[in-house]
Design a protein around this motif. Structure first.
Motif, PDB file in Angstrom:
ATOM      1  N   MET A  20       0.811  -1.208   0.000  1.00  0.00           N
ATOM      2  CA  MET A  20       0.000   0.000   0.000  1.00  0.00           C
ATOM      3  C   MET A  20       0.853   1.272   0.000  1.00  0.00           C
ATOM      4  O   MET A  20       0.486   2.276  -0.571  1.00  0.00           O
ATOM      5  CB  MET A  20      -0.903  -0.029   1.234  1.00  0.00           C
ATOM      6  CG  MET A  20      -1.945   1.022   1.251  1.00  0.00           C
ATOM      7  SD  MET A  20      -3.171   0.853   2.563  1.00  0.00           S
ATOM      8  CE  MET A  20      -2.431  -0.059   3.834  1.00  0.00           C
ATOM      9  N   ARG A  21       2.020   1.235   0.634  1.00  0.00           N
ATOM     10  CA  ARG A  21       2.842   2.440   0.742  1.00  0.00           C
ATOM     11  C   ARG A  21       3.420   2.879  -0.598  1.00  0.00           C
ATOM     12  O   ARG A  21       3.766   4.030  -0.775  1.00  0.00           O
ATOM     13  CB  ARG A  21       3.984   2.201   1.729  1.00  0.00           C
ATOM     14  CG  ARG A  21       3.473   1.992   3.146  1.00  0.00           C
ATOM     15  CD  ARG A  21       4.570   1.496   3.997  1.00  0.00           C
ATOM     16  NE  ARG A  21       4.926   0.161   3.523  1.00  0.00           N
ATOM     17  CZ  ARG A  21       5.700  -0.674   4.148  1.00  0.00           C
ATOM     18  NH1 ARG A  21       6.249  -0.319   5.273  1.00  0.00           N
ATOM     19  NH2 ARG A  21       5.962  -1.868   3.681  1.00  0.00           N
ATOM     20  N   ASP A  68      -3.815   5.998  -2.866  1.00  0.00           N
ATOM     21  CA  ASP A  68      -3.800   7.316  -2.237  1.00  0.00           C
ATOM     22  C   ASP A  68      -4.665   8.321  -2.998  1.00  0.00           C
ATOM     23  O   ASP A  68      -4.781   9.472  -2.592  1.00  0.00           O
ATOM     24  CB  ASP A  68      -2.367   7.834  -2.124  1.00  0.00           C
ATOM     25  CG  ASP A  68      -2.225   8.889  -1.044  1.00  0.00           C
ATOM     26  OD1 ASP A  68      -3.048   8.901  -0.107  1.00  0.00           O
ATOM     27  OD2 ASP A  68      -1.303   9.709  -1.139  1.00  0.00           O
ATOM     28  N   TYR A 107      -5.833   4.962   1.522  1.00  0.00           N
ATOM     29  CA  TYR A 107      -4.605   4.916   2.326  1.00  0.00           C
ATOM     30  C   TYR A 107      -4.815   5.624   3.663  1.00  0.00           C
ATOM     31  O   TYR A 107      -4.448   5.112   4.714  1.00  0.00           O
ATOM     32  CB  TYR A 107      -3.460   5.559   1.544  1.00  0.00           C
ATOM     33  CG  TYR A 107      -2.130   5.497   2.253  1.00  0.00           C
ATOM     34  CD1 TYR A 107      -1.513   4.282   2.474  1.00  0.00           C
ATOM     35  CD2 TYR A 107      -1.503   6.647   2.699  1.00  0.00           C
ATOM     36  CE1 TYR A 107      -0.296   4.210   3.120  1.00  0.00           C
ATOM     37  CE2 TYR A 107      -0.288   6.593   3.345  1.00  0.00           C
ATOM     38  CZ  TYR A 107       0.318   5.370   3.547  1.00  0.00           C
ATOM     39  OH  TYR A 107       1.518   5.305   4.188  1.00  0.00           O
TER      40      TYR A 107
END
Length: 90
Positions: free
Chosen positions: A36-37, A43, A62
């Motif tokens: 996810m980062r 995002d 996010y």
């Protein structure tokens, strides 16, 4: 091939295989698409719970995932809270 040479080759192969397996266990594998980062897509997409939970409105997926952490640490949730927090510091 002599028996001693054959034993040497087999022993080297076994040791090499053991070292290779140990290095693979220590390597951390992250599939980039699921991390996810590293995802700009997550995002930008609106939170899945935005329609159900009023506090999720305006958050991205996010941000929604990190929201529980923000609440636990007392991070301001609204602009009004952020402004009030800034005034308290001064």
């Amino acid at each position: 091939m002599k028996k001693s040479a054959l034993n040497f080759v087999l022993g080297a192969a076994v040791v090499g295989l053991a070292v290779y397996r140990m290095s693979q266990k220590e390597a951390v594998k992250i599939i980039e698409d699921t991390d996810m980062r590293n995802s700009e897509k997550i995002d930008k997409q609106e939170s899945v719970d935005a329609e159900k939970v009023p506090e999720e409105k305006g958050l991205t997926q996010y941000d929604s995932a990190l929201r529980a952490e923000w609440v636990a640490n007392g991070f301001p949730q609204t602009h009004m809270e952020m402004e009030g927090y800034g005034e308290q510091k001064n």
